[in-house]
Write a protein that holds these residues in place. Sequence first.
Motif, PDB file in Angstrom:
ATOM      1  N   MET A 235      13.240   1.842   6.556  1.00 22.03           N
ATOM      2  CA  MET A 235      13.971   1.579   5.320  1.00 22.03           C
ATOM      3  C   MET A 235      14.914   2.735   4.978  1.00 22.03           C
ATOM      4  SD  MET A 235      13.163  -1.403   4.001  1.00 22.03           S
ATOM      5  CE  MET A 235      13.722  -1.338   2.315  1.00 22.03           C
TER       6      MET A 235
ATOM      7  N   MET B 158       8.206   1.507  -4.818  1.00 24.15           N
ATOM      8  CA  MET B 158       9.296   2.113  -5.579  1.00 24.15           C
ATOM      9  C   MET B 158      10.657   1.540  -5.148  1.00 24.15           C
ATOM     10  SD  MET B 158      10.288   6.066  -5.536  1.00 24.15           S
ATOM     11  CE  MET B 158      11.133   6.867  -6.853  1.00 24.15           C
ATOM     12  N   THR B 159      10.830   1.414  -3.830  1.00 21.59           N
ATOM     13  CA  THR B 159      12.108   0.918  -3.306  1.00 21.59           C
ATOM     14  C   THR B 159      12.378  -0.505  -3.807  1.00 21.59           C
ATOM     15  OG1 THR B 159      11.781   2.244  -1.335  1.00 21.59           O
ATOM     16  CG2 THR B 159      13.390   0.482  -1.166  1.00 21.59           C
TER      17      THR B 159
ATOM     18  N   PRO C 290      -4.819  -1.970   3.277  1.00 25.36           N
ATOM     19  CA  PRO C 290      -6.263  -1.735   3.369  1.00 25.36           C
ATOM     20  C   PRO C 290      -7.037  -2.654   2.422  1.00 25.36           C
ATOM     21  CG  PRO C 290      -5.247  -0.037   2.046  1.00 25.36           C
ATOM     22  CD  PRO C 290      -4.135  -0.915   2.530  1.00 25.36           C
TER      23      PRO C 290
ATOM     24  N   THR D 156       0.339  -5.740   6.007  1.00 24.62           N
ATOM     25  CA  THR D 156      -0.706  -4.814   6.458  1.00 24.62           C
ATOM     26  C   THR D 156      -1.115  -3.886   5.315  1.00 24.62           C
ATOM     27  OG1 THR D 156       0.297  -4.897   8.634  1.00 24.62           O
ATOM     28  CG2 THR D 156      -1.265  -3.120   8.256  1.00 24.62           C
TER      29      THR D 156
ATOM     30  N   THR E 244       7.345  -7.677   5.846  1.00 28.28           N
ATOM     31  CA  THR E 244       6.792  -7.454   7.175  1.00 28.28           C
ATOM     32  C   THR E 244       7.676  -6.507   7.986  1.00 28.28           C
ATOM     33  OG1 THR E 244       6.001  -8.601   9.145  1.00 28.28           O
ATOM     34  CG2 THR E 244       7.959  -9.494   8.125  1.00 28.28           C
ATOM     35  N   ALA E 245       7.253  -6.260   9.222  1.00 29.86           N
ATOM     36  CA  ALA E 245       8.052  -5.412  10.113  1.00 29.86           C
ATOM     37  C   ALA E 245       8.048  -6.061  11.490  1.00 29.86           C
ATOM     38  CB  ALA E 245       7.444  -4.019  10.188  1.00 29.86           C
TER      39      ALA E 245
ATOM     40  N   MET F 291      10.137  10.364  -2.635  1.00 30.95           N
ATOM     41  CA  MET F 291       8.896   9.601  -2.489  1.00 30.95           C
ATOM     42  C   MET F 291       8.561   9.402  -1.009  1.00 30.95           C
ATOM     43  SD  MET F 291       6.311   8.096  -3.711  1.00 30.95           S
ATOM     44  CE  MET F 291       6.421   7.629  -5.424  1.00 30.95           C
TER      45      MET F 291
ATOM     46  N   ASP G 251       0.820  -1.211   0.000  1.00 30.19           N
ATOM     47  CA  ASP G 251       0.000   0.000   0.000  1.00 30.19           C
ATOM     48  C   ASP G 251       0.857   1.266   0.000  1.00 30.19           C
ATOM     49  OD1 ASP G 251       0.793  -0.648   2.605  1.00 30.19           O
ATOM     50  OD2 ASP G 251      -0.783   0.561   3.493  1.00 30.19           O
ATOM     51  N   ALA G 252       2.133   1.138   0.329  1.00 27.80           N
ATOM     52  CA  ALA G 252       3.008   2.315   0.367  1.00 27.80           C
ATOM     53  C   ALA G 252       3.738   2.470  -0.961  1.00 27.80           C
ATOM     54  CB  ALA G 252       4.011   2.179   1.503  1.00 27.80           C
ATOM     55  N   SER G 253       3.507   3.622  -1.614  1.00 26.76           N
ATOM     56  CA  SER G 253       4.182   3.875  -2.900  1.00 26.76           C
ATOM     57  C   SER G 253       5.695   3.819  -2.700  1.00 26.76           C
ATOM     58  CB  SER G 253       3.842   5.259  -3.432  1.00 26.76           C
ATOM     59  OG  SER G 253       2.533   5.584  -3.187  1.00 26.76           O
ATOM     60  N   PHE G 254       6.136   4.345  -1.558  1.00 26.91           N
ATOM     61  CA  PHE G 254       7.579   4.357  -1.280  1.00 26.91           C
ATOM     62  C   PHE G 254       8.154   2.935  -1.299  1.00 26.91           C
ATOM     63  CE2 PHE G 254      10.724   3.556   2.038  1.00 26.91           C
ATOM     64  CZ  PHE G 254      11.792   4.291   1.546  1.00 26.91           C
ATOM     65  N   MET G 255       7.443   2.009  -0.685  1.00 28.41           N
ATOM     66  CA  MET G 255       7.940   0.629  -0.629  1.00 28.41           C
ATOM     67  C   MET G 255       7.915  -0.017  -2.016  1.00 28.41           C
ATOM     68  SD  MET G 255       9.161  -0.099   2.253  1.00 28.41           S
ATOM     69  CE  MET G 255       9.559  -1.763   1.750  1.00 28.41           C
TER      70      MET G 255
ATOM     71  N   THR H 202       2.793   2.039   8.256  1.00 29.99           N
ATOM     72  CA  THR H 202       3.441   2.382   6.986  1.00 29.99           C
ATOM     73  C   THR H 202       4.595   3.351   7.212  1.00 29.99           C
ATOM     74  OG1 THR H 202       1.359   2.070   5.826  1.00 29.99           O
ATOM     75  CG2 THR H 202       3.028   3.333   4.667  1.00 29.99           C
TER      76      THR H 202
ATOM     77  N   ARG I 137      -2.708   1.540  10.594  1.00 31.48           N
ATOM     78  CA  ARG I 137      -2.081   1.246   9.299  1.00 31.48           C
ATOM     79  C   ARG I 137      -1.151   2.387   8.865  1.00 31.48           C
ATOM     80  NH1 ARG I 137      -2.563   2.009   4.141  1.00 31.48           N
ATOM     81  NH2 ARG I 137      -4.266   3.495   4.323  1.00 31.48           N
TER      82      ARG I 137
ATOM     83  N   VAL J  48      12.044  -8.757   6.607  1.00 25.24           N
ATOM     84  CA  VAL J  48      11.652  -7.846   7.687  1.00 25.24           C
ATOM     85  C   VAL J  48      12.234  -6.461   7.404  1.00 25.24           C
ATOM     86  CG1 VAL J  48      11.698  -7.467  10.185  1.00 25.24           C
ATOM     87  CG2 VAL J  48      11.704  -9.801   9.294  1.00 25.24           C
ATOM     88  N   LYS J  49      11.362  -5.457   7.381  1.00 27.46           N
ATOM     89  CA  LYS J  49      11.819  -4.083   7.178  1.00 27.46           C
ATOM     90  C   LYS J  49      12.579  -3.598   8.402  1.00 27.46           C
ATOM     91  CE  LYS J  49       7.552  -2.910   5.665  1.00 27.46           C
ATOM     92  NZ  LYS J  49       6.389  -2.063   5.382  1.00 27.46           N
TER      93      LYS J  49
ATOM     94  N   GLU K  44       5.129  10.849   0.486  1.00 28.57           N
ATOM     95  CA  GLU K  44       4.112   9.932   1.019  1.00 28.57           C
ATOM     96  C   GLU K  44       3.900  10.130   2.518  1.00 28.57           C
ATOM     97  OE1 GLU K  44       4.758   5.619   0.727  1.00 28.57           O
ATOM     98  OE2 GLU K  44       2.797   5.564  -0.224  1.00 28.57           O
TER      99      GLU K  44
ATOM    100  N   MET L  23      14.048   8.039  -4.025  1.00 28.40           N
ATOM    101  CA  MET L  23      13.514   7.312  -2.862  1.00 28.40           C
ATOM    102  C   MET L  23      13.193   8.264  -1.720  1.00 28.40           C
ATOM    103  SD  MET L  23      15.595   3.780  -2.926  1.00 28.40           S
ATOM    104  CE  MET L  23      15.560   3.426  -1.201  1.00 28.40           C
TER     105      MET L  23
ATOM    106  N   ASP M  23       3.104  -7.174   0.898  1.00 30.51           N
ATOM    107  CA  ASP M  23       3.062  -6.530   2.207  1.00 30.51           C
ATOM    108  C   ASP M  23       1.967  -7.218   3.036  1.00 30.51           C
ATOM    109  OD1 ASP M  23       3.501  -4.660   4.219  1.00 30.51           O
ATOM    110  OD2 ASP M  23       2.089  -3.217   3.382  1.00 30.51           O
TER     111      ASP M  23
END
Lengths: 121, 358
Positions: free
Chosen positions: B59, A15-16, A57, A55, A81-82, B13, A9-13, B52, B48, A102-103, B17, B10, A53
């Motif tokens: 990261m 993209m990464t 929505p 978690t 996960t985290a 973003m 759900d996270a654009s950042f993740m 996030t 949530r 794991v992040k 976000e 990165m 991921d």
Amino acid sequence: MKKVLIVDDASFMRMTISMMLKKHEFEIVGEAENGIEGVEKYKELRPNIVTMDITMPKMSGIEALRQIREFDPNANVIMITAMGQEILVREAVLNGAKSFLVKPFKEEQVVQAIKKVLAIN
Amino acid sequence: MAGQYGNEPMMEMFLFETSQLLEQLEQLILTCEKSNCYTEDTVNEIFRIMHTIKGSSAMMMQDSISTISHSMEDLFYFLRESKPQKIDNSALSDLVLEGVDLIKIEVEKLKNGDKADGNTSELQGRIKSLLSDFQMSNSSSNTVKDRKLLVNKEQQYYLSQDKTRINTAKYKNAFKATIHFEEGCEMENIRAYEIVHNIRDITDEFFHIPERIIEDDSCAEIIRQEGFKLFLRTDSSYEELHEFFMETLFLKDLELVQIEIDDYYRLYDEKQEITSKNISVSNRSSGEESEEIRETHSVSSQQNIISVNMTKLDKLMDLVGEMVIAEDMVIQNPDLKGMELENFQKASRQLQKITGEI
């Protein structure tokens, strides 16, 4: 080139992970920002592997994993996960997740995990 | 906009976000303040968002943001799982808004090319304190006090029990595997659990040290330091077993040795003895000497006890029995004889693994 679907759900993740994998000759065939989209895109794109991921929505990563494995029992899904989500990771393993990251994780870890899962399967 | 913040796309973003999520979070809190109520959906959504932000900031190695979002995630995890009745909504909103402000300041610093080095300990302490207030004032209700307790409560139903000497002639070989995982892979206890879960394809007779890999969080550290030791009996050869273990992800080091069957049982007995002693020591130190004798007789007696309606338990047992029979009827169905169904067989193995655990 192996095809990867990134569900987060996270654009950042997204993209990464995408940037990390593109450097290693993986093709990112699609991205999804929730479990429902993830399942739909899996059926449509039939990737070699999914990073999922937990978690999210609308539909969690675990439910998406279940539905993907129901559709394709050979699906390769790696959970993202985290710390603090041990119970959910365990549930994912029981539901057929091939491994988990794991992040915060490093580029070499995600690449190694994907390569190993693909090599085994 | 590319490269504006120095760390390229990165970072860009991440900042974009996180700012969006913080705005969303502020709106949610303001709505809750107006209605003086945190609905289930709102609590889920705030959890949530914090989750996030925690993951993304970790990261990006932004510890201050990651620490505060983690604390707030813990707070909302409690609210989500425990659904407490007595909550000071105003105190909750104030503290979350303070957290949002702190993260915003850190984000601004990063946008300006500075280090996000804000001191989070004071706010972190107050968040923890509010969490324990909530836990205390709701302790009489049937709620979960914190995440760790929830882990224990949920996991007590999934305890993997060691196999005892069911049938000494069942398997011809015995092995000891010591597994070390790569540094930084995290959740070593769950990685060990993955191995235990998969080893059921090879054998149903094994034990491991540490034992309570799911129930006891400290096992992750023990495995990190001493490795995960798995003892098993199997018909598989050394080579087959070696291949199995080498498939483990984040495997740093594997020591696999074939042992005598007698040694397997001797080690099993030793492990049982050590476990029992540890339980006794732990109980003595907590002033529960009277329990010692009973607890040294059985490892399983150390687990939490729950009340279960016998009729329901009987019904559950019947259903499990029927499920296993139905599973056999499907998997061993004569109509399938001679057919090459690779996917079906893989799915069957997964099903057998799960029903085996039940």
